[in-house]
Design a protein around this motif. Sequence first.
Motif, PDB file in Angstrom:
ATOM      1  N   GLY A   1       8.325   9.891  14.171  1.00 25.29           N
ATOM      2  CA  GLY A   1       8.132  11.245  14.677  1.00 25.29           C
ATOM      3  C   GLY A   1       9.295  11.845  15.418  1.00 25.29           C
TER       4      GLY A   1
ATOM      5  N   GLU B   1       6.538   7.915   3.526  1.00 27.09           N
ATOM      6  CA  GLU B   1       5.546   7.593   4.549  1.00 27.09           C
ATOM      7  C   GLU B   1       5.221   6.103   4.564  1.00 27.09           C
ATOM      8  OE1 GLU B   1       3.101  11.818   4.876  1.00 27.09           O
ATOM      9  OE2 GLU B   1       2.398  10.265   3.486  1.00 27.09           O
TER      10      GLU B   1
ATOM     11  N   GLY C   1       3.283   9.151  10.453  1.00 24.83           N
ATOM     12  CA  GLY C   1       3.570  10.117  11.509  1.00 24.83           C
ATOM     13  C   GLY C   1       4.980  10.665  11.478  1.00 24.83           C
TER      14      GLY C   1
ATOM     15  N   ALA D   1       2.934  15.889   8.823  1.00 28.43           N
ATOM     16  CA  ALA D   1       3.543  15.702  10.145  1.00 28.43           C
ATOM     17  C   ALA D   1       4.626  16.729  10.449  1.00 28.43           C
ATOM     18  CB  ALA D   1       4.124  14.291  10.243  1.00 28.43           C
TER      19      ALA D   1
END
Length: 271
Positions: free
Chosen positions: A88, A105, A111, A137
């Motif tokens: 993230g 991913e 995330g 995300a």
Amino acid sequence: MDFSDIADRGLVLLGCGKMGSAMLAGWLEGGLPPRSVWVVDPAPSDWLRGTGVNLNADLPETPAIVLVAVKPQMMGEALPGHSALGGGGTLFVSVAAGTSIATYESLLGAGTPVVRAMPNTPAAIGRGITALIGNAATGEADLARAEALLSAVGQTVRLQDESQMDAVTGVSGSGPAYVFHLIETLAAAGAAQGLPEDLAMRLARATVAGAGALAEAADETPGELRVNVTSPNGTTQAALEVLMDEKTGFPALLARAVAAATERSKELSRG
């Protein structure tokens, strides 16, 4: 583009072949400081060595963006080594053909903000067009940053769904090759009618380039432009009767060509 965030945190470019080099040149010309860029490339060009970027050096801990421009077959080697950047804090932007968001991913974590993009080869002269789509995300700010980076090599468009990427590949991703072949065949047809080959090629290249520029700049649609240059019972109409034939002309031929490229893109994405 405002490069302040990238200048502070850094941008990592994985792979610097033709597409990566075109983008990097656009960023540097746009004001991105070379020392804010880290490039990972096993065979750097002389041009890349002279840019002043951080080349094959230790990466920043949480770069603002990682742009993945390696060949799809090299993805298995390149990406796992950077999985620690997932989660993230860093936006990943991929221009690698045939590599789905789900693949990223699975390697980086769900995330991780991921933007998948499909540029085309006119990006080499700043005249490309890139389609992009983000995962769940990614926020508006992430998409805007990705668009700003990709606009260094031409126009950008957003897709509504990742499944549209295969058709984009068939139209704009592979499309330049169709146009190059049109130039080849138009020149060959001119030579068959008695023109010197070099003259026929010069006429064909300039005609296709000029018509494309006019189509992009004009307010009229391509269909309207076609009608404007087609006199009743004239030379252009005679040619268009051949090219617009529903069974043997451009409509059927290009529909088959784009469908074939789209299907092949689906096959490659499935691995």
